[in-house]
Design a protein around this motif. Structure first.
Motif, short mmCIF file in Angstrom:
data_model
loop_
_atom_site.label_atom_id
_atom_site.label_comp_id
_atom_site.label_asym_id
_atom_site.label_seq_id
_atom_site.Cartn_x
_atom_site.Cartn_y
_atom_site.Cartn_z
N LEU A 139 0.79 -1.13 0.06
CA LEU A 139 0.11 0.00 0.05
C LEU A 139 0.81 1.14 -0.03
O LEU A 139 1.67 1.60 1.00
CB LEU A 139 -1.00 0.09 1.23
CG LEU A 139 -1.83 1.10 1.39
CD1 LEU A 139 -2.60 1.41 0.29
CD2 LEU A 139 -2.66 1.24 2.51
N VAL A 140 1.17 1.97 -1.04
CA VAL A 140 1.79 3.16 -1.33
C VAL A 140 1.24 4.62 -0.84
O VAL A 140 1.75 5.26 -0.38
CB VAL A 140 2.00 3.05 -2.57
CG1 VAL A 140 3.28 4.11 -3.01
CG2 VAL A 140 2.82 1.80 -3.10
N GLU A 141 0.10 4.58 -1.31
CA GLU A 141 -0.51 5.90 -1.17
C GLU A 141 -2.11 5.82 -1.06
O GLU A 141 -2.62 5.06 -1.48
CB GLU A 141 -0.08 6.94 -2.19
CG GLU A 141 -0.63 8.40 -2.08
CD GLU A 141 -0.13 9.27 -3.15
OE1 GLU A 141 0.13 10.42 -2.97
OE2 GLU A 141 0.46 8.47 -4.17
N ALA A 142 -2.85 6.87 -0.33
CA ALA A 142 -4.25 7.05 -0.41
C ALA A 142 -4.29 8.65 -0.71
O ALA A 142 -3.91 9.52 0.08
CB ALA A 142 -4.84 6.60 0.94
N VAL A 143 -5.31 8.86 -1.77
CA VAL A 143 -5.46 10.11 -2.15
C VAL A 143 -6.86 10.51 -2.22
O VAL A 143 -7.71 9.80 -2.60
CB VAL A 143 -4.78 10.11 -3.78
CG1 VAL A 143 -5.24 11.72 -4.12
CG2 VAL A 143 -3.48 9.66 -3.81
N PRO A 144 -7.20 11.20 -1.23
CA PRO A 144 -8.55 11.84 -1.41
C PRO A 144 -9.03 12.75 -2.35
O PRO A 144 -8.22 13.37 -2.76
CB PRO A 144 -8.66 12.61 0.20
CG PRO A 144 -7.28 13.17 0.22
CD PRO A 144 -6.26 12.30 -0.31
N VAL A 145 -10.37 12.74 -2.73
CA VAL A 145 -10.68 13.27 -3.84
C VAL A 145 -12.09 13.74 -3.55
O VAL A 145 -12.97 12.87 -3.04
CB VAL A 145 -10.75 12.45 -5.43
CG1 VAL A 145 -9.29 12.17 -5.71
CG2 VAL A 145 -11.59 11.07 -5.15
N TRP A 146 -12.50 14.59 -4.47
CA TRP A 146 -13.99 15.24 -4.27
C TRP A 146 -14.83 14.53 -4.98
O TRP A 146 -14.47 13.77 -5.96
CB TRP A 146 -13.92 16.90 -4.79
CG TRP A 146 -13.44 17.75 -4.01
CD1 TRP A 146 -12.12 18.12 -4.19
CD2 TRP A 146 -13.83 18.37 -2.65
NE1 TRP A 146 -11.75 19.21 -3.03
CE2 TRP A 146 -12.73 19.42 -2.35
CE3 TRP A 146 -14.99 18.44 -1.96
CZ2 TRP A 146 -12.99 19.99 -1.35
CZ3 TRP A 146 -15.10 19.26 -1.07
CH2 TRP A 146 -14.02 20.07 -0.49
N CYS A 147 -16.07 14.62 -4.60
CA CYS A 147 -17.15 13.59 -5.25
C CYS A 147 -17.29 13.91 -6.54
O CYS A 147 -17.54 13.39 -7.61
CB CYS A 147 -18.61 13.72 -4.59
SG CYS A 147 -19.47 15.44 -4.54
N ASN A 148 -17.24 15.37 -6.86
CA ASN A 148 -17.43 16.07 -8.56
C ASN A 148 -16.16 15.49 -9.47
O ASN A 148 -16.48 15.44 -10.32
CB ASN A 148 -17.34 17.42 -8.59
CG ASN A 148 -18.37 17.94 -9.34
OD1 ASN A 148 -19.52 17.42 -9.55
ND2 ASN A 148 -18.01 19.20 -9.98
N GLN A 149 -15.04 14.99 -8.60
CA GLN A 149 -14.06 14.32 -9.22
C GLN A 149 -14.10 12.91 -9.69
O GLN A 149 -13.28 12.46 -10.44
CB GLN A 149 -12.63 14.66 -8.58
CG GLN A 149 -12.18 16.13 -8.32
CD GLN A 149 -11.09 16.49 -7.80
OE1 GLN A 149 -10.82 15.78 -6.60
NE2 GLN A 149 -9.98 17.08 -8.23
N LEU A 150 -14.92 12.39 -8.99
CA LEU A 150 -15.17 11.04 -8.87
C LEU A 150 -16.48 10.37 -9.35
O LEU A 150 -17.35 10.50 -8.44
CB LEU A 150 -14.31 10.23 -7.67
CG LEU A 150 -14.37 8.51 -7.79
CD1 LEU A 150 -13.18 8.10 -8.65
CD2 LEU A 150 -14.14 8.10 -6.39
N ALA A 151 -16.75 10.01 -10.44
CA ALA A 151 -18.23 9.62 -10.73
C ALA A 151 -18.34 8.09 -11.21
O ALA A 151 -17.17 7.61 -11.82
CB ALA A 151 -18.72 10.59 -11.82
N VAL A 152 -19.28 7.49 -11.05
CA VAL A 152 -19.33 6.19 -11.39
C VAL A 152 -19.78 6.34 -12.96
O VAL A 152 -20.75 6.86 -13.48
CB VAL A 152 -20.69 5.51 -10.76
CG1 VAL A 152 -21.08 4.17 -11.15
CG2 VAL A 152 -20.80 5.76 -9.27
N ALA A 153 -18.83 5.37 -13.72
CA ALA A 153 -18.92 5.30 -15.05
C ALA A 153 -19.67 4.15 -15.74
O ALA A 153 -20.47 4.47 -16.63
CB ALA A 153 -17.57 4.97 -15.66
N ASP A 154 -19.83 3.03 -14.70
CA ASP A 154 -20.51 2.06 -14.95
C ASP A 154 -21.28 1.19 -13.86
O ASP A 154 -20.31 1.22 -12.75
CB ASP A 154 -20.00 1.19 -15.92
CG ASP A 154 -20.79 0.23 -16.75
OD1 ASP A 154 -22.00 0.29 -16.79
OD2 ASP A 154 -20.23 -0.77 -17.43
#
Length: 441
Positions: A139-154
């Protein structure tokens, strides 16, 4: 019957015959009060970034919830085992707990946030994770992102699958938050931890229930500031006398008659810039138009209290007021219980889900890991000592037997078990040596 009354009566009959078909037009609160019909992510993010009370509500919730960091235990109590120590060291080195705390902050604003997990497995982000080599180092890294940056594609639409209805893939777009360029790629769900109240992308922003209150506070504060500014600016109102000679004023100003108004505007502007300017008036009277402002505190406090209630945070905690020791202590205790509940109901389940996933990837040893975290409602060391002192003082007032045992007092002071037995040297237990010069009597 007049025509207006006939129309009103007809509308009432239709509304009674077809309830719910005709929209309510008597009061449109959103339109009347300037509130939006729907709160988008961009609206909530703007409030967090620009509204001091909204930012305080979010940040104080996160800072109290993550006042200290959790730990993974092999049993229900910390054993300080080798595995626990190594895990704590590695998580601290890669900043895992800070990343999860930041995800919690972003989830409060956006409803949910994502944590992209980077593994040293040599695979692309859009590939599933198998067994990660290297154990913890995988486990190298954990990167938090906003909901608007991460969307369900399928989505997984196979009804026979155990993962039916779960995301099949995500799309990460770094530029979705105030950026013109950035990374964009597909991410497999194995590499994404969704941080939200229920672990899905469905929850709404925690700022939404109190969003109208934040807008009202902006209106009161903005209107008050604008009103005081207008009073301080003291823009004159020029009242032209009916005997005013515009032609003579134009000659005095050196401008044509049709440009007198523009010249007066320039003159008033120059007059407002300094106290030593001359305001030339001929046949005109300058008056100031003052704005009478009520005290804004009362109008500001109502939406402030309402917004604090929407987050479950005491108003004194939210704005930092410390009026009255007893009231502040009770508010602090209530706030501790609220954030303790956030740990139990939101944070711990998501951490446990992450731990189970890391076990599946062989990053963590195969254990049923427990999430250990301190109790925010636990008394401070000073409070524990004070409590123990009071118990000992009560014992001194008892005539027959003590009200509290030594073990009970020690537990209240923060120590476990009985008091250690006093240390005796072996020579002390044997007594003093015999005096050879002393004879038996």
């Amino acid at each position: 019957m007049n025509p207006i009354a006939m129309i009103v009566n007809a509308a009432r009959r239709l509304d009674a015959l077809l309830p719910g078909y005709f929209p309510e037009t008597k009061h449109q609160h959103a339109k009347d009060f300037g509130w939006p019909d729907d709160v988008r992510f961009e609206d909530a993010l703007r409030m967090y970034r620009r509204h001091s009370i909204a930012r305080a509500g979010v940040n104080k919730t996160v800072l109290k919830t993550w006042q200290d960091f959790p730990a993974l235990w092999e049993t229900e109590k910390a054993g300080n085992t080798k595995a626990e120590t190594e895990i704590a060291k590695h998580f601290r080195r890669i900043g895992l707990w800070r990343a999860l705390a930041e995800a919690d902050r972003r989830a409060i604003v956006g409803g949910y946030a994502g944590v992209i997990l980077r593994f040293a497995d040599g695979k692309a982000f859009d590939q599933p994770v198998g067994v990660v080599p290297g154990g913890l180092e995988g486990l190298v890294e954990a990167v938090p992102v906003w909901c608007n940056q991460l969307a369900v594609a399928d989505w997984i639409d196979d009804a026979s699958s155990d993962a039916y209805g779960q995301p099949k893939s995500f799309t990460f777009n770094e530029a979705a938050i105030g950026g013109t360029a950035g990374r964009s790629f597909t991410v497999h769900p194995d590499r994404v931890l969704i941080w939200s109240a229920d672990g899905t992308v469905a929850p709404r922003s925690d700022l939404e229930p109190g969003y109208n209150d934040l807008l009202d506070m902006e209106k009161v504060k903005g209107a008050g500031g604008e009103g005081f500014w207008k009073n301080a600016k003291s823009s004159p109102v020029l009242e032209v006398d009916k005997e005013a000679k515009i032609a003579e004023m134009a000659r005095a100003m050196g401008v044509p008659e049709d440009e007198v108004a523009d010249a007066m505007n320039d003159q008033v502007e120059e007059w407002q810039k300094g106290f030593d300017k001359l305001l030339m008036l001929q046949g005109m009277q300058a008056k100031t138009l003052n704005v009478t402002l009520p005290s804004p505190e009362h109008f500001h406090s109502i939406p402030l209290l309402s917004f604090a209630a929407s987050l479950g945070i005491p108003a004194k905690i939210l704005i930092g007021s410390q009026t009255g020791e007893r009231a502040s202590t009770e508010d602090a205790d209530e706030w501790d219980r609220t954030c303790n509940a956030r740990r139990e109901n939101i944070a711990k389940p998501r951490i446990k889900a992450l731990a189970d996933r890391l076990v599946r990837f062989r990053v963590l040893p195969d254990r049923d890991w427990f999430v250990g975290w301190s109790d925010l409602t636990e008394a401070s060391p000073g409070e524990k000592i004070d409590r123990a002192v009071k118990m000992a003082s009560i014992n001194q007032t008892q005539r027959d037997e003590p009200a509290f045992t030594a073990t009970e007092i020690r537990e209240q002071a923060g120590f476990e078990g009985k008091a250690p037995a006093p240390y005796y040297d072996e020579a002390d237990l044997q007594g003093p040596p015999d005096d050879p010069d002393k004879k038996d009597e």
